[in-house]
Every structure is written in C-alpha cells, then in structure tokens.
Write a protein that holds these residues in place. Structure first.
Motif, PDB file in Angstrom:
ATOM      1  N   SER A  84       0.818  -1.210   0.000  1.00 39.35           N
ATOM      2  CA  SER A  84       0.000   0.000   0.000  1.00 39.35           C
ATOM      3  C   SER A  84       0.851   1.258   0.000  1.00 39.35           C
ATOM      4  N   GLU A  85       0.488   2.177  -0.862  1.00 46.27           N
ATOM      5  CA  GLU A  85       1.020   3.545  -0.863  1.00 46.27           C
ATOM      6  C   GLU A  85       0.189   4.359  -1.853  1.00 46.27           C
ATOM      7  N   GLU A 141       6.861  -8.801   5.003  1.00 42.07           N
ATOM      8  CA  GLU A 141       6.916  -8.074   6.275  1.00 42.07           C
ATOM      9  C   GLU A 141       7.600  -6.714   6.089  1.00 42.07           C
ATOM     10  N   THR A 142       8.752  -6.710   5.419  1.00 41.89           N
ATOM     11  CA  THR A 142       9.443  -5.447   5.176  1.00 41.89           C
ATOM     12  C   THR A 142       8.665  -4.579   4.194  1.00 41.89           C
ATOM     13  N   ALA A 143       8.023  -5.206   3.219  1.00 39.54           N
ATOM     14  CA  ALA A 143       7.257  -4.456   2.218  1.00 39.54           C
ATOM     15  C   ALA A 143       6.081  -3.713   2.835  1.00 39.54           C
ATOM     16  N   SER A 144       5.621  -4.157   4.009  1.00 36.40           N
ATOM     17  CA  SER A 144       4.527  -3.432   4.670  1.00 36.40           C
ATOM     18  C   SER A 144       4.964  -2.035   5.106  1.00 36.40           C
ATOM     19  N   LEU A 145       6.267  -1.756   5.038  1.00 30.84           N
ATOM     20  CA  LEU A 145       6.790  -0.432   5.369  1.00 30.84           C
ATOM     21  C   LEU A 145       6.790   0.513   4.167  1.00 30.84           C
ATOM     22  N   LEU A 146       6.176   0.095   3.058  1.00 30.01           N
ATOM     23  CA  LEU A 146       6.193   0.961   1.875  1.00 30.01           C
ATOM     24  C   LEU A 146       5.494   2.288   2.135  1.00 30.01           C
ATOM     25  N   GLU A 147       4.323   2.256   2.742  1.00 31.68           N
ATOM     26  CA  GLU A 147       3.594   3.511   2.990  1.00 31.68           C
ATOM     27  C   GLU A 147       4.382   4.445   3.909  1.00 31.68           C
ATOM     28  N   PRO A 148       4.924   3.968   5.043  1.00 35.06           N
ATOM     29  CA  PRO A 148       5.761   4.876   5.839  1.00 35.06           C
ATOM     30  C   PRO A 148       7.042   5.310   5.127  1.00 35.06           C
ATOM     31  N   ILE A 167      21.867  17.218  10.103  1.00 38.15           N
ATOM     32  CA  ILE A 167      20.436  17.052  10.380  1.00 38.15           C
ATOM     33  C   ILE A 167      20.238  16.437  11.758  1.00 38.15           C
ATOM     34  N   VAL A 168      19.261  16.969  12.476  1.00 35.57           N
ATOM     35  CA  VAL A 168      18.833  16.395  13.752  1.00 35.57           C
ATOM     36  C   VAL A 168      17.388  15.953  13.613  1.00 35.57           C
ATOM     37  N   ILE A 169      17.111  14.738  14.044  1.00 35.97           N
ATOM     38  CA  ILE A 169      15.758  14.194  13.979  1.00 35.97           C
ATOM     39  C   ILE A 169      15.269  13.906  15.388  1.00 35.97           C
ATOM     40  N   PHE A 170      14.179  14.545  15.771  1.00 31.81           N
ATOM     41  CA  PHE A 170      13.531  14.270  17.055  1.00 31.81           C
ATOM     42  C   PHE A 170      12.445  13.218  16.824  1.00 31.81           C
ATOM     43  N   GLY A 171      12.558  12.089  17.522  1.00 32.60           N
ATOM     44  CA  GLY A 171      11.583  11.015  17.389  1.00 32.60           C
ATOM     45  C   GLY A 171      12.124   9.886  16.538  1.00 32.60           C
ATOM     46  N   LEU A 172      12.539   8.805  17.184  1.00 38.03           N
ATOM     47  CA  LEU A 172      13.184   7.706  16.473  1.00 38.03           C
ATOM     48  C   LEU A 172      12.288   6.481  16.384  1.00 38.03           C
ATOM     49  N   GLY A 173      11.018   6.750  16.055  1.00 36.14           N
ATOM     50  CA  GLY A 173      10.157   5.663  15.623  1.00 36.14           C
ATOM     51  C   GLY A 173      10.519   5.332  14.188  1.00 36.14           C
ATOM     52  N   ALA A 174       9.697   4.491  13.560  1.00 40.99           N
ATOM     53  CA  ALA A 174      10.005   4.074  12.187  1.00 40.99           C
ATOM     54  C   ALA A 174      10.113   5.272  11.251  1.00 40.99           C
ATOM     55  N   MET A 175       9.228   6.259  11.396  1.00 41.55           N
ATOM     56  CA  MET A 175       9.253   7.403  10.483  1.00 41.55           C
ATOM     57  C   MET A 175      10.562   8.177  10.599  1.00 41.55           C
ATOM     58  N   GLY A 176      10.991   8.420  11.821  1.00 38.51           N
ATOM     59  CA  GLY A 176      12.241   9.149  12.015  1.00 38.51           C
ATOM     60  C   GLY A 176      13.436   8.389  11.486  1.00 38.51           C
ATOM     61  N   ILE A 177      13.492   7.077  11.752  1.00 42.57           N
ATOM     62  CA  ILE A 177      14.628   6.270  11.314  1.00 42.57           C
ATOM     63  C   ILE A 177      14.662   6.144   9.793  1.00 42.57           C
ATOM     64  N   ILE A 178      13.520   5.864   9.178  1.00 40.24           N
ATOM     65  CA  ILE A 178      13.502   5.725   7.720  1.00 40.24           C
ATOM     66  C   ILE A 178      13.869   7.052   7.063  1.00 40.24           C
ATOM     67  N   SER A 179      13.396   8.158   7.634  1.00 47.92           N
ATOM     68  CA  SER A 179      13.787   9.475   7.119  1.00 47.92           C
ATOM     69  C   SER A 179      15.303   9.645   7.197  1.00 47.92           C
ATOM     70  N   ALA A 180      15.881   9.221   8.302  1.00 47.99           N
ATOM     71  CA  ALA A 180      17.330   9.336   8.478  1.00 47.99           C
ATOM     72  C   ALA A 180      18.071   8.522   7.421  1.00 47.99           C
ATOM     73  N   GLY A 286       5.649  21.816   6.731  1.00 49.43           N
ATOM     74  CA  GLY A 286       5.041  20.545   7.092  1.00 49.43           C
ATOM     75  C   GLY A 286       5.392  19.479   6.071  1.00 49.43           C
ATOM     76  N   ALA A 287       5.204  18.229   6.464  1.00 46.60           N
ATOM     77  CA  ALA A 287       5.429  17.097   5.552  1.00 46.60           C
ATOM     78  C   ALA A 287       4.347  16.069   5.811  1.00 46.60           C
ATOM     79  N   LYS A 288       3.332  16.052   4.948  1.00 46.93           N
ATOM     80  CA  LYS A 288       2.232  15.122   5.114  1.00 46.93           C
ATOM     81  C   LYS A 288       2.257  14.076   4.004  1.00 46.93           C
ATOM     82  N   GLY A 289       2.572  12.867   4.388  1.00 48.05           N
ATOM     83  CA  GLY A 289       2.501  11.765   3.433  1.00 48.05           C
ATOM     84  C   GLY A 289       1.246  10.960   3.693  1.00 48.05           C
ATOM     85  N   PRO A 290       0.990   9.973   2.821  1.00 46.10           N
ATOM     86  CA  PRO A 290       1.785   9.642   1.650  1.00 46.10           C
ATOM     87  C   PRO A 290       1.523  10.599   0.495  1.00 46.10           C
TER      88      PRO A 290
END
Length: 345
Positions: A84-85, A141-148, A167-180, A286-290
């Motif tokens: 999904s995306e 399982e990894t492909a389910s991360l396509l939308e994030p 760059i500094v990223i506040f918040g190291l959930g999946a979104m923060g890590i994948i962005s990094a 702002g950054a609103k995905g997808p």
C-alpha cells in the motif's frame, strides 16, 4: 476470514468472520493481506486521540497478493505482489492542481476494511490508486513499510537538503529512522537522532543505523551541537507528535535553518515560545505523506528506495503472528518494537 477489530477505544478483538469479501465494489481490487504494520495513527485511534466514528478502515500499511484485479487499472493483475502507498491521483481536483496531491482523496475512500484483515478492498482506478507492485526480492513483512517509506521520502523532499547538511531528527520511531536512512542516502552530512524512550534507544544502539542522543539528559543540546555544529543543525525534523518537542527543535536548529514538521499533533502547543521563528529567521514546513512519488517511467520511487535500503529496513521490523496481535500493539506503544508488523496467512 481473520480480522483485528478495534471495537472501542482501548479494546482490540481478534475475530473470525465466516464469509470473506465476495463481491468487489466498483473501481477496487481485492488483496489477500500477508502483513500489516502498526502506524502511530493506529495507536492514536486506539487511545481515543482520533474519532472511531470517522474512520471506515483499520490498518493502512500492508502488503499482500492481488486475488481479484477488477478492471486491471494501472497494470494491477491477479497474483501480483503489492504493497500500500498513494501512487496515483486524479490530477484535476483543486488539491491536485495546487500541488497537494496527497489531499486528493481520504483513505476512507481507498480502503475497506483495511490492512488488519486477511482480505481488503483497495481503490485502484485510472484516476486514483493506493497500490504499487513490489519486487520478489522484498519480503512481505518489510514491504509493509512501503507507505511509511513513502511518507519518509516526503519528509526528505520537504527537507530540501544540500550535500553535507547536518540534520537532527527528534523522534526515532520508524518514520524518524527511515527518514534518516533516506537523508543519508541523499548525501546528508551528520544525521543525529534524539529520543526519550530508553527501550528504543537501547535497541537502536545495537542496530548501528544512526547516531543517537538521549533526550532525557540535561546536556542533550550540548551533545547535539558537538555532533553537528555549535550554531546548531542545518535542518531539524520533528517526528515525535509531542508539541513541546517543537520548542526543542527551535533550540537545536541554527540561525537561518529549516524545520520540517512531520508530526501529527493531538494537543495544542500550550506555552510554546515562538520568538525563535523570527529571531533565527527560521523556515518551517510541514510534511504530510503519503504522496504520489512517481518517476518518469511511472514507477514508484519509494519502492526503489526500499529495494536499496532493504537490509536496514529489515532491522526495524519485529514480526508477530496474527494470534499475537494484542502483544504487537503493546510493544508498539511501549517502544519495545520500533516497527511492529502483524503477519497473516
């Protein structure tokens, strides 16, 4: 048909429905869901920070196999591996014409009943699609991360980096890590992550994906400046969802720097001091995905990114069988799992 149902705030129920989806709605395809990951918005719905009555679907980060392709719009065929995306929008509505393709339609119009179910309908027409084919090299399982990953690429796009930017990223959930990971692949200089979840920080340090700072420490800002610049980071990404952390972003960014807000805030900003916006001449976006990130060949850019970062993305995933779905939500909320993925079939 097995389904994870949110029957009330804070109440999940594992259901076995005798009949599956037998008839397609116009413009949809049917997907046998193989895996669905838990998003922060799913947790917000669970906690009552979003209204249940306004949502028609549950779960939007999923992968699976097409079992009925409908009209086969956009090249989607039976047997195809998909995830999904948002990959296609109408291009004609006010939002599309004004550069806001991510607002073309609501997910309420695209998914029924959603990814936390063994079968779901997904809107797929010549004017709108929420599915992309995935290569055989990507596990479900990894492909389910396509939308994030799509959302994280939107963050990277809005960051508008130049090579070598700190760059500094506040918040190291999946979104923060994948962005990094994406920003590093685009040529960022130093990328530092700040988080206050001890469990998450401990896990990330074993994965060696990003330099981290414990935001609970009184000297967190000094640590960040030592790792980036005494003047502050060129770009700060706020991905915690906590309004107070935006104030920390003001402290961490250099004068003339850029802040990308990737958070879904569920509370007012309270006593947040806004003076740094003017004093530092900050740019805040702002950054609103997808968002439909498609290359000139009509292919999904986030799918290509996932193929490139596959081994690192796999490290973020904690897989749970359907029967352990309640445990998966608990671990997602506690920070024990960076990205909890529930496996069907």
């Amino acid at each position: 048909m097995r389904r994870i149902a949110l029957i009330d705030y804070g109440k999940l129920e594992l259901q076995n429905i005798t009949d599956g989806i037998k008839k397609l709605q116009q413009g949809t395809v049917k997907v046998a869901v193989k895996a669905c990951s838990i998003c922060g918005s799913d947790i917000a719905l669970y906690r009552g920070q979003r209204s249940l009555k306004d949502e028609k679907y549950f779960g939007h980060e999923f992968s699976g196999i097409v079992t009925d392709a409908g009209s086969e719009a956009n090249g989607i065929k039976v047997g195809m591996r998909v995830a999904s995306e948002l990959c296609r929008t109408c291009g004609q509505c006010w939002n599309c014409l004004n550069g806001l393709k991510n607002y073309c339609k609501s997910m309420n119009d695209a998914l029924l009943p959603g990814g936390f179910c063994e079968e779901t309908l997904v809107l797929n027409t010549s004017e709108y699609s929420f599915l992309s084919p995935i290569p055989d090299t990507l596990d479900f399982e990894t492909a389910s991360l396509l939308e994030p990953t799509n959302c994280a690429f939107r963050i990277a796009h809005q960051a508008n980096i130049t090579p070598g930017a700190n760059i500094v990223i506040f918040g190291l959930g999946a979104m923060g890590i994948i962005s990094a990971l994406i920003l590093k692949s685009l040529g960022a200089g130093k990328v530092v992550g700040v988080d206050r979840s001890i469990k998450r920080l401990e896990k990330l340090r074993t994965l060696s994906l990003i330099d981290t700072v414990d935001g609970n420490n009184a000297d967190w800002l000094e640590q960040v400046q030592e790792m980036t610049s005494s003047k502050g980071a060129d770009i700060v990404i706020e991905a915690t969802g906590a309004t107070a952390v935006l104030g920390d972003a003001f402290k961490a960014v250099r004068p003339g720097g850029r802040i990308v807000v990737a958070s879904v805030y569920h509370a007012p900003a309270g006593d947040l001091t806004l003076l740094p916006i003017m004093r530092k001449e900050l740019t805040i976006v702002g950054a609103k995905g997808p968002y439909p990130h498609i290359n000139s060949a009509g292919k999904s850019i986030p799918v290509q990114i996932m193929a490139k970062l596959h081994s690192d993305l796999q490290k973020l995933v904690s897989v749970y069988d359907y029967k352990d779905a309640l445990h998966a939500f608990e671990d997602a909320m506690s920070g024990t799992a960076i990205k909890a993925v529930i496996r069907f079939n």
